[in-house]
Design a protein around this motif. Structure first.
Motif, PDB file in Angstrom:
ATOM      1  N   ASP A 195       0.812  -1.217   0.000  1.00  0.00           N
ATOM      2  CA  ASP A 195       0.000   0.000   0.000  1.00  0.00           C
ATOM      3  C   ASP A 195       0.848   1.271   0.000  1.00  0.00           C
ATOM      4  O   ASP A 195       0.330   2.351  -0.290  1.00  0.00           O
ATOM      5  N   CYS A 196       2.102   1.150   0.362  1.00  0.00           N
ATOM      6  CA  CYS A 196       3.042   2.275   0.323  1.00  0.00           C
ATOM      7  C   CYS A 196       4.442   1.689   0.160  1.00  0.00           C
ATOM      8  O   CYS A 196       4.662   0.518   0.475  1.00  0.00           O
ATOM      9  N   ILE A 197       5.379   2.515  -0.327  1.00  0.00           N
ATOM     10  CA  ILE A 197       6.673   1.941  -0.686  1.00  0.00           C
ATOM     11  C   ILE A 197       7.636   1.841   0.494  1.00  0.00           C
ATOM     12  O   ILE A 197       8.621   1.108   0.428  1.00  0.00           O
ATOM     13  N   SER A 198       7.381   2.580   1.577  1.00  0.00           N
ATOM     14  CA  SER A 198       8.279   2.552   2.730  1.00  0.00           C
ATOM     15  C   SER A 198       7.547   3.100   3.949  1.00  0.00           C
ATOM     16  O   SER A 198       6.485   3.719   3.824  1.00  0.00           O
ATOM     17  N   PHE A 199       8.120   2.878   5.131  1.00  0.00           N
ATOM     18  CA  PHE A 199       7.557   3.472   6.341  1.00  0.00           C
ATOM     19  C   PHE A 199       7.528   4.994   6.221  1.00  0.00           C
ATOM     20  O   PHE A 199       6.555   5.644   6.609  1.00  0.00           O
ATOM     21  N   LEU A 200       8.606   5.554   5.679  1.00  0.00           N
ATOM     22  CA  LEU A 200       8.683   7.010   5.565  1.00  0.00           C
ATOM     23  C   LEU A 200       7.585   7.561   4.664  1.00  0.00           C
ATOM     24  O   LEU A 200       6.884   8.512   5.036  1.00  0.00           O
ATOM     25  N   GLU A 201       7.415   6.980   3.484  1.00  0.00           N
ATOM     26  CA  GLU A 201       6.401   7.477   2.565  1.00  0.00           C
ATOM     27  C   GLU A 201       4.999   7.240   3.109  1.00  0.00           C
ATOM     28  O   GLU A 201       4.096   8.070   2.934  1.00  0.00           O
ATOM     29  N   GLY A 202       4.813   6.116   3.777  1.00  0.00           N
ATOM     30  CA  GLY A 202       3.520   5.863   4.395  1.00  0.00           C
ATOM     31  C   GLY A 202       3.214   6.868   5.489  1.00  0.00           C
ATOM     32  O   GLY A 202       2.075   7.336   5.625  1.00  0.00           O
ATOM     33  N   LEU A 203       4.226   7.217   6.278  1.00  0.00           N
ATOM     34  CA  LEU A 203       4.043   8.195   7.347  1.00  0.00           C
ATOM     35  C   LEU A 203       3.768   9.580   6.775  1.00  0.00           C
ATOM     36  O   LEU A 203       2.864  10.292   7.240  1.00  0.00           O
ATOM     37  N   ARG A 204       4.542   9.974   5.761  1.00  0.00           N
ATOM     38  CA  ARG A 204       4.316  11.285   5.135  1.00  0.00           C
ATOM     39  C   ARG A 204       2.900  11.381   4.576  1.00  0.00           C
ATOM     40  O   ARG A 204       2.210  12.386   4.752  1.00  0.00           O
ATOM     41  N   ALA A 205       2.466  10.330   3.913  1.00  0.00           N
ATOM     42  CA  ALA A 205       1.120  10.336   3.339  1.00  0.00           C
ATOM     43  C   ALA A 205       0.059  10.380   4.435  1.00  0.00           C
ATOM     44  O   ALA A 205      -0.977  11.034   4.282  1.00  0.00           O
ATOM     45  N   SER A 206       0.314   9.696   5.548  1.00  0.00           N
ATOM     46  CA  SER A 206      -0.688   9.632   6.618  1.00  0.00           C
ATOM     47  C   SER A 206      -1.015  11.016   7.159  1.00  0.00           C
ATOM     48  O   SER A 206      -2.147  11.278   7.586  1.00  0.00           O
ATOM     49  N   LEU A 207      -0.050  11.918   7.134  1.00  0.00           N
ATOM     50  CA  LEU A 207      -0.276  13.260   7.667  1.00  0.00           C
ATOM     51  C   LEU A 207      -1.237  14.067   6.796  1.00  0.00           C
ATOM     52  O   LEU A 207      -1.739  15.108   7.237  1.00  0.00           O
ATOM     53  N   ARG A 208      -1.514  13.575   5.590  1.00  0.00           N
ATOM     54  CA  ARG A 208      -2.500  14.217   4.709  1.00  0.00           C
ATOM     55  C   ARG A 208      -3.839  13.477   4.747  1.00  0.00           C
ATOM     56  O   ARG A 208      -4.739  13.779   3.978  1.00  0.00           O
ATOM     57  N   GLN A 209      -3.960  12.502   5.648  1.00  0.00           N
ATOM     58  CA  GLN A 209      -5.149  11.644   5.687  1.00  0.00           C
ATOM     59  C   GLN A 209      -5.956  11.839   6.969  1.00  0.00           C
ATOM     60  O   GLN A 209      -6.723  10.960   7.369  1.00  0.00           O
ATOM     61  N   ASP A 210      -5.768  12.982   7.627  1.00  0.00           N
ATOM     62  CA  ASP A 210      -6.548  13.369   8.794  1.00  0.00           C
ATOM     63  C   ASP A 210      -6.485  12.331   9.923  1.00  0.00           C
ATOM     64  O   ASP A 210      -7.505  11.890  10.441  1.00  0.00           O
TER      65      ASP A 210
END
Length: 343
Positions: A195-210
């Motif tokens: 669902d995401c390419i890395s922990f970092l990218e998943g975390l960055r994206a999560s901050l835009r997901q409320d």
């Protein structure tokens, strides 16, 4: 042996591990499979023969790993994946798997995942650590060696939030282990590599997901740590894990991801944002199975000042029981006094 035969053979091994209440299954080229039960290794010598290296390789490439995971295996020598079979009684046997190369060829380490999330009370999570779930922002770090129950502790804490609070929980895991059923919370579980390419990218994206609550399965690099600390300081409750024996080592390990010129900056950020650092280990229970011992460091003016001062070795001097904290030695002593462990 064909790829299908390899799969059938490994599925039978997992079935035996499940029936014997094992937590792990180890398969290495040319030796009998080994399971771990109550922390002890047991060889499955009653089986007719070990798996050959080419049979393990066939299972890994034909059944276990997708294309991205195969590339990771080729690049780094290991890859994580999830795997599931069905037991004879119709229950899902879910596993976290690491495929890796060793001196004899390919090998597999399966961790069987419990379907039911145990409660905080069943795990005997200390009350002050349970209470952290009511906080609105800050970082909670659960640390300990591999196999010490960190994931289960986090799952129990998150499921308590899920049952009590109408919040948005995002988890970033590799792979997803416990699967949550939504109660009062909205839960989005994302798997690294799928669902995401890395922990970092998943975390960055999560901050835009409320999100209100974020679980980061593991912090493995400086950028992920920096982003997680920032999220904890800006209104999110962040849960994560590290691999260390105690709270002092957890602090040192986190700081060591950064160049020396940034150590003081990271210590300051950690002191400002952390709510708790809990180290845990599993000990043999007198009644069978294992029981967790917890070291709990909480955020107080004193502990924050010690972290900022680069004198982490003094942290235990400030872990006062009347403030809800305890050392590992105190936790083990308490388990002995309750006759839960020997000694």
């Amino acid at each position: 042996m064909s790829a299908k035969d390899s799969k059938d053979y490994i599925d039978k091994l997992l079935q035996q591990t499940y029936e014997r209440h094992g937590s792990d299954l180890h398969i290495c080229s040319g030796i009998f499979p080994v399971i771990r039960r109550d922390g002890q290794l047991e060889t499955l010598t009653e089986l007719t023969a070990p798996l050959a290296g080419e049979d393990i390789h066939a299972f890994i490439m034909k059944t276990l790993l997708n294309e991205a995971q195969q590339k990771e295996l080729q690049k780094t020598g290991s890859a994580d994946a999830g795997y599931q079979i069905w037991s004879k009684d119709g229950r899902a046997i879910r596993c976290r798997v690491n495929a890796f190369r060793d001196a004899n060829g390919m090998a597999l380490a399966f961790r069987l995942i419990q379907n039911r999330i145990p409660s905080m009370q069943e795990l005997r999570i200390p009350g002050p650590l349970q209470d952290i779930r009511h906080r609105k922002h800050g970082m909670v770090i659960i640390t300990g060696p591999t196999g010490s129950g960190k994931t289960t502790t986090l799952a129990a804490l998150l499921d308590a939030i899920n049952a009590e609070s109408p919040v948005h929980i995002i988890t970033i895991e590799q792979p997803i282990e416990y699967q949550f059923q939504m109660k009062r919370a909205v839960i989005s579980q994302r798997e690294v590599g799928r669902d995401c390419i890395s922990f970092l990218e998943g975390l960055r994206a999560s901050l835009r997901q409320d999100p209100d609550v974020i679980l980061i399965g593991e912090m493995r690099d400086a950028e992920t740590i920096t982003t997680a600390l920032a999220a904890a300081e800006t209104g999110h409750l962040v849960f994560t894990t590290l691999h260390s024996a105690n709270a002092v080592e957890a602090i040192d390990r986190l700081v060591q991801y950064f160049p020396a010129t940034r150590h003081q900056e990271i210590r300051n950020e950690l002191a400002n944002s952390f709510l708790a650092i809990a180290a845990q280990k599993l000990l043999p229970s007198r009644n069978g199975g294992r029981v967790a011992a917890f070291e709990v460091l909480l955020s107080t003016d004193s502990t924050k000042n010690v972290i900022r001062s680069s004198q982490g070795f003094r942290i235990q001097d400030y872990m006062h029981r009347d403030e809800g904290m305890q050392t590992m030695a105190e936790s083990i002593r308490g388990l002995r006094n309750k006759h839960l462990i020997d000694g």
